[in-house]
Design a protein around this motif. Structure first.
Motif, PDB file in Angstrom:
ATOM      1  N   UNK A 401     -27.439 -66.663   9.231  1.00 58.39           N
ATOM      2  CA  UNK A 401     -28.475 -65.619   8.522  1.00 58.39           C
ATOM      3  C   UNK A 401     -28.566 -64.143   9.326  1.00 58.39           C
ATOM      4  N   UNK A 402     -28.760 -64.262  10.536  1.00 63.61           N
ATOM      5  CA  UNK A 402     -28.980 -62.958  11.275  1.00 63.61           C
ATOM      6  C   UNK A 402     -27.723 -61.930  11.218  1.00 63.61           C
ATOM      7  N   UNK A 403     -26.558 -62.709  11.275  1.00 67.48           N
ATOM      8  CA  UNK A 403     -25.296 -62.076  10.995  1.00 67.48           C
ATOM      9  C   UNK A 403     -25.205 -61.281   9.750  1.00 67.48           C
ATOM     10  N   UNK A 404     -25.373 -61.858   8.684  1.00 60.65           N
ATOM     11  CA  UNK A 404     -25.389 -61.200   7.431  1.00 60.65           C
ATOM     12  C   UNK A 404     -26.491 -60.303   7.188  1.00 60.65           C
ATOM     13  N   UNK A 405     -27.567 -60.387   7.875  1.00 64.84           N
ATOM     14  CA  UNK A 405     -28.852 -59.496   7.567  1.00 64.84           C
ATOM     15  C   UNK A 405     -28.256 -58.282   8.397  1.00 64.84           C
ATOM     16  N   UNK A 406     -27.663 -58.360   9.643  1.00 58.47           N
ATOM     17  CA  UNK A 406     -27.117 -57.374  10.155  1.00 58.47           C
ATOM     18  C   UNK A 406     -26.159 -56.366   9.452  1.00 58.47           C
ATOM     19  N   UNK A 407     -25.101 -57.231   8.974  1.00 55.70           N
ATOM     20  CA  UNK A 407     -23.969 -56.526   7.991  1.00 55.70           C
ATOM     21  C   UNK A 407     -24.476 -55.814   6.812  1.00 55.70           C
ATOM     22  N   UNK A 408     -25.259 -56.439   6.110  1.00 55.90           N
ATOM     23  CA  UNK A 408     -25.764 -55.990   4.597  1.00 55.90           C
ATOM     24  C   UNK A 408     -26.834 -55.187   4.625  1.00 55.90           C
ATOM     25  N   UNK A 409     -27.645 -55.048   5.741  1.00 55.19           N
ATOM     26  CA  UNK A 409     -28.978 -54.455   5.621  1.00 55.19           C
ATOM     27  C   UNK A 409     -29.515 -53.569   6.841  1.00 55.19           C
ATOM     28  N   UNK A 410     -28.530 -53.106   7.584  1.00 54.90           N
ATOM     29  CA  UNK A 410     -28.912 -52.373   9.052  1.00 54.90           C
ATOM     30  C   UNK A 410     -29.588 -51.218   8.659  1.00 54.90           C
ATOM     31  N   UNK A 411     -29.483 -50.587   7.649  1.00 51.73           N
ATOM     32  CA  UNK A 411     -30.309 -49.410   7.254  1.00 51.73           C
ATOM     33  C   UNK A 411     -31.603 -49.758   6.494  1.00 51.73           C
ATOM     34  N   UNK A 412     -32.009 -51.071   6.363  1.00 53.91           N
ATOM     35  CA  UNK A 412     -33.293 -51.615   5.664  1.00 53.91           C
ATOM     36  C   UNK A 412     -34.131 -52.328   6.263  1.00 53.91           C
ATOM     37  N   UNK A 413     -33.383 -53.201   6.892  1.00 56.70           N
ATOM     38  CA  UNK A 413     -34.197 -54.233   7.965  1.00 56.70           C
ATOM     39  C   UNK A 413     -33.811 -53.907   9.203  1.00 56.70           C
ATOM     40  N   UNK A 414     -35.228 -54.584  10.222  1.00 53.97           N
ATOM     41  CA  UNK A 414     -34.996 -54.446  11.483  1.00 53.97           C
ATOM     42  C   UNK A 414     -35.520 -55.470  12.036  1.00 53.97           C
ATOM     43  N   UNK A 487     -31.919 -54.986  -3.267  1.00 55.21           N
ATOM     44  CA  UNK A 487     -31.960 -53.996  -2.599  1.00 55.21           C
ATOM     45  C   UNK A 487     -31.271 -52.571  -3.063  1.00 55.21           C
ATOM     46  N   UNK A 488     -30.102 -53.066  -3.678  1.00 54.70           N
ATOM     47  CA  UNK A 488     -29.620 -52.119  -4.440  1.00 54.70           C
ATOM     48  C   UNK A 488     -30.229 -51.445  -5.469  1.00 54.70           C
ATOM     49  N   UNK A 489     -30.865 -52.337  -6.257  1.00 56.12           N
ATOM     50  CA  UNK A 489     -31.700 -51.763  -7.498  1.00 56.12           C
ATOM     51  C   UNK A 489     -32.867 -50.735  -7.021  1.00 56.12           C
ATOM     52  N   UNK A 490     -33.480 -51.354  -5.815  1.00 55.95           N
ATOM     53  CA  UNK A 490     -34.621 -50.621  -5.105  1.00 55.95           C
ATOM     54  C   UNK A 490     -33.993 -49.434  -4.681  1.00 55.95           C
ATOM     55  N   UNK A 491     -33.243 -49.224  -4.229  1.00 54.50           N
ATOM     56  CA  UNK A 491     -32.369 -48.074  -3.692  1.00 54.50           C
ATOM     57  C   UNK A 491     -32.251 -46.805  -4.822  1.00 54.50           C
ATOM     58  N   UNK A 492     -31.698 -47.484  -5.966  1.00 53.00           N
ATOM     59  CA  UNK A 492     -31.413 -46.480  -7.124  1.00 53.00           C
ATOM     60  C   UNK A 492     -32.744 -46.059  -7.630  1.00 53.00           C
TER      61      UNK A 492
END
Length: 497
Positions: A401-414, A487-492
């Motif tokens: 879970x943490x690996x995927x969070x880091x890979x996919x959302x490093x600019x969104x979640x901390x 998150x892709x839709x949120x960013x758009x």
């Protein structure tokens, strides 16, 4: 005029006896004033022929109505609707709508908005974010059921089926005392233990005994929302202190103690709820010293002590308490499955006795058979074996879970990878809001839940707690997929504004 026979709808396939069906229909006719007081009922012979039922059925019906007071029997004259029945004051009362439910209450009662929690309606295909619960699919249900059946088959088990001790089953209390003394460094006897229906009951009982109107209870700036609500029900004042990577800031607590008298400090010392940080050794000692000096209680909610992935569990505050300041609360609900409501409150014998007296008025006793089952489950080593098994599984899930969070959302979640527990404290970039994410996630069949409850103090930390333990690897990938679409839709949307 006596009602037509079509009024009497008798279902011969129903489990309810015909005479009761018949008497209930008479009652509804009387209440709706279709049969007025003093109306004479047909003879048992005439009604049985009219309805094509045995005469004994009608006789039994009339006897039931007589016993309930709806009719009266006058010798040599017959059976009549009771002349003294008052009119039931209802509007639009008919036999057809008698079972319809109403949303209106005919009396006043107190509403409490603080207790309202919105539970999402479970929908097919949706995934639901939780704040860290065990995977019920891993529950050793067959082992537990086997023990339960064996206990129920004992010759003298009936002795356990009447009213028992307010404190809980004595065998379980003794086994728990031995188990917790060995695994958590406690030094207690069974007389220090009250069995509860889970941690929440322990928090509630502690609150009832410790807090009155305007008493002060210290909690974290972020805190377990249900504990906050419980303390507020005692009309206590919540005093919040900062929470950092080392847990509650005990220096702030000390400054408060110098100025005001506090009654209690609530702490989830092992994995702070909701941030998952651990209270450091230095602050643990400091807090215990403060409790002794200023004579306040420490309510230690050790809700997920068993789950540690990087090191052995840190012993609870209660294991170092030499002055009787700690009320230690825990349960097996998180460890095994939430459905098994077995918890415990541990404190001085004097406090436990009073808590048992208080418990009498909300829950006379626990489930004796379930408590005996878990006594054997713990004593036989089944609990330890279960913990070892799920620990490996939950660690694997945490890492993925943490690996995927880091890979996919490093600019969104901390976030920090949690050392234990079953959830991640996820901080969202300030330019986004959980409100927007929650709304868009719903379109992708992802329910975020009550994200607002993680910031009751309105500190604007923009973080929520997301559990990982309840999802298998396939489900974690699916969860991340839906979150990515969201998150892709949120960013758009953000770019378009």
């Amino acid at each position: 005029m006596f009602p037509n026979k079509t009024t009497f709808q008798l279902n011969r396939k129903s489990k309810q006896a015909l005479y009761l069906q018949l008497s209930n229909t008479f009652i509804e006719l009387i209440k709706s004033r279709k049969l007025l007081p003093e109306t004479k009922l047909p003879s048992s012979r005439a009604l049985s022929e009219n309805l094509n039922v045995h005469r004994k059925t009608v006789v039994a019906c009339y006897e039931e109505l007589l016993l309930q007071g709806w009719v009266e029997s006058i010798p040599k004259k017959g059976t009549f609707v009771n002349a003294n029945l008052p009119e039931l004051n209802v509007q639009n009362f008919t036999i057809e709508n008698r079972h319809k439910k109403t949303n209106n209450t005919g009396f006043n009662f107190y509403h409490n908005e603080e207790l309202v929690r919105k539970s999402p309606e479970k929908k097919e295909g949706f995934m639901y974010i939780n704040d860290g619960i065990s995977d019920a699919r891993l529950t050793p249900a067959e082992d537990i059921a086997r023990i339960y059946r064996r206990i129920c088959g004992r010759k003298h088990i009936y002795k356990e089926m009447s009213y028992g001790s307010l404190f809980g089953n004595e065998k379980l209390r003794k086994t728990l005392a031995n188990y917790l003394n060995k695994t958590r460094g406690l030094s207690v006897s069974y007389e220090n233990i009250l069995i509860t229906r889970g941690s929440q009951m322990g928090i509630y009982l502690s609150s009832k005994l410790l807090l009155k109107k305007d008493d002060l209870v210290v909690i974290g700036e972020t805190n377990y929302a249900s504990a906050d609500t419980t303390f507020l029900q005692s009309e206590a004042n919540l005093v919040r202190v900062a929470v950092d990577e080392n847990g509650l800031n005990t220096k702030e607590i000390e400054e408060i103690c110098k100025k005001k008298a506090i009654k209690a400090v609530y702490v989830t010392s092992h994995h702070h709820h909701p941030t998952t940080v651990t209270l450091s050794a230095e602050r643990r000692i400091h807090l215990l010293n403060l409790a002794k000096k200023y004579s306040f209680a420490i309510i230690e909610d050790d809700y997920d002590y068993d789950f540690n992935y990087n090191h052995s569990p840190i012993l609870p505050l209660a294991s170092h308490d030499a002055n009787g300041n700690v009320i230690y609360i825990g349960s097996v609900c998180k460890t095994v499955a939430p459905v098994f409501r077995i918890g415990y409150l541990i404190s001085s014998k004097e406090f436990v006795n009073e808590a048992a007296n208080q418990r009498r008025f909300i829950d006379r006793q626990g489930d004796a058979l379930l408590e005996l089952t878990f006594e054997e489950f713990i004593k036989n080593g089944d609990l330890d074996r279960h913990i070892k098994k799920v620990m490996k599984i939950y660690k694997t899930r945490r890492d993925l879970f943490c690996k995927l969070l880091e890979e996919k959302f490093k600019d969104v979640f901390f976030f920090e990878i949690p050392k234990g527990g079953m959830a991640v404290w996820l901080t969202l970039h300030k330019k986004y809001s959980w409100k927007t994410i929650s709304q868009i996630a719903y379109k992708h069949q992802l329910e975020i839940g009550e994200w607002q409850r993680y910031d009751i103090a309105n500190s604007k930390h923009n973080a929520i707690r997301i559990g990982f333990a309840t999802y298998n690897e396939e489900e974690i990938y699916e969860l991340i997929k839906r979150l990515s679409k969201t998150m892709n839709e949120v960013k758009l949307l953000k770019k378009s504004l």
